[in-house]
Motif scaffolding. Sequence first.
Motif, PDB file in Angstrom:
ATOM      1  N   ILE A  23       0.840  -1.202   0.000  1.00 39.57           N
ATOM      2  CA  ILE A  23       0.000   0.000   0.000  1.00 39.57           C
ATOM      3  C   ILE A  23       0.875   1.251   0.000  1.00 39.57           C
ATOM      4  O   ILE A  23       0.600   2.223  -0.717  1.00 39.57           O
ATOM      5  N   THR A  27       0.824   4.135  -2.962  1.00 47.03           N
ATOM      6  CA  THR A  27       0.411   5.502  -2.631  1.00 47.03           C
ATOM      7  C   THR A  27       1.583   6.461  -2.437  1.00 47.03           C
ATOM      8  O   THR A  27       1.369   7.644  -2.185  1.00 47.03           O
ATOM      9  N   LEU A 103      -3.238   6.488   8.029  1.00 49.15           N
ATOM     10  CA  LEU A 103      -3.745   5.123   7.922  1.00 49.15           C
ATOM     11  C   LEU A 103      -2.969   4.212   8.872  1.00 49.15           C
ATOM     12  O   LEU A 103      -1.752   4.328   8.993  1.00 49.15           O
ATOM     13  N   PHE A 134      -6.920  -0.276   8.668  1.00 51.37           N
ATOM     14  CA  PHE A 134      -6.992  -1.313   7.637  1.00 51.37           C
ATOM     15  C   PHE A 134      -6.608  -2.635   8.291  1.00 51.37           C
ATOM     16  O   PHE A 134      -5.445  -2.844   8.636  1.00 51.37           O
ATOM     17  N   ARG A 165     -12.914   9.735   1.088  1.00 50.78           N
ATOM     18  CA  ARG A 165     -11.913   8.711   1.381  1.00 50.78           C
ATOM     19  C   ARG A 165     -12.162   7.461   0.530  1.00 50.78           C
ATOM     20  O   ARG A 165     -11.235   6.837   0.019  1.00 50.78           O
ATOM     21  N   THR A 169      -9.588   5.932  -2.235  1.00 56.31           N
ATOM     22  CA  THR A 169      -9.165   4.532  -2.146  1.00 56.31           C
ATOM     23  C   THR A 169      -9.431   3.807  -3.461  1.00 56.31           C
ATOM     24  O   THR A 169      -8.576   3.072  -3.971  1.00 56.31           O
ATOM     25  N   ASN A 172      -6.940   5.036  -6.139  1.00 54.44           N
ATOM     26  CA  ASN A 172      -5.595   4.506  -5.932  1.00 54.44           C
ATOM     27  C   ASN A 172      -5.476   3.056  -6.381  1.00 54.44           C
ATOM     28  O   ASN A 172      -4.440   2.632  -6.902  1.00 54.44           O
ATOM     29  N   LEU A 268     -11.527  -2.072   5.872  1.00 48.73           N
ATOM     30  CA  LEU A 268     -11.099  -0.682   6.063  1.00 48.73           C
ATOM     31  C   LEU A 268     -12.155   0.027   6.886  1.00 48.73           C
ATOM     32  O   LEU A 268     -13.280   0.225   6.431  1.00 48.73           O
TER      33      LEU A 268
END
Length: 272
Positions: A23, A27, A103, A134, A165, A169, A172, A268
Amino acid sequence: MTIVACTDFSEIAENSVNYAGIIAKITGSKLILYHSYTLPLHVSNTILPVTSFEKLINNTYHKLEKRAQSLSKLHDIEVVAECSFSGFEDQLAFLIKKYRATLLVMGMARKSLEQDLLGNTTSSVIKNIKIPVFAVPGGVEFNEVKKILFACDTPLLVPPSILKRIKKTAQNLGAEVEILSIEEELNELEANTTPNESFNNTDTYLEGINYYYKNVRSNTVIETIKKEIQNIQADILIMMPRQYGFWEALVHRSKTRVMASGLSIPLLSLPV
């Protein structure tokens, strides 16, 4: 963006750390690898000299630092090792503030009767930490994310911050989103609101991604969510934890926290 990943070096935790590394790479985030050190039971019941105590802590930190270096090399990301001997959640909150983390990634324990009654570390963090969490089930490796399931009471009541959000997500990960609205009871607001009016706010904030709605009336919310995960072959489940007062908490448990054990896909949790 900064991500915090927690590990106690168990198989479940290390699996979530691997997930967090991917992740972070996707990102372009910095990764903070956090371990809360606890003395082994046989050691805590004995009197140790200060040098022996320091050696135990140093060995643990070096193990954590070595893991951070391997993650950095594998994913070409910045990884910082953080080890503490203080209370887990207190230090976690401190690190989130220190690094302005957005996160938190943790492992998701297997379901058990004890967890149903008392919860677990991950469900406790979901309740108390005010950033997205997460939770990754043990053994679930990162694969291409094609479908995200967002389960909620009614889209009309979802705050814009949550919708933004979800959109970020999905962008991404290049994923499609299903918004599953589960109504246990027909309240006055829902009775006087047409579907188009309910979804106007949602449409505004999710413009630019592929998404669709499904409305279900059910008194078995958790089972309905699990069934929908299977129906659409969802890769990630998104939920909002609901906060209860003291008396309500005696008879209610947040459905988000109940889902934080024994789930087959990552969860999440987005705090309101």
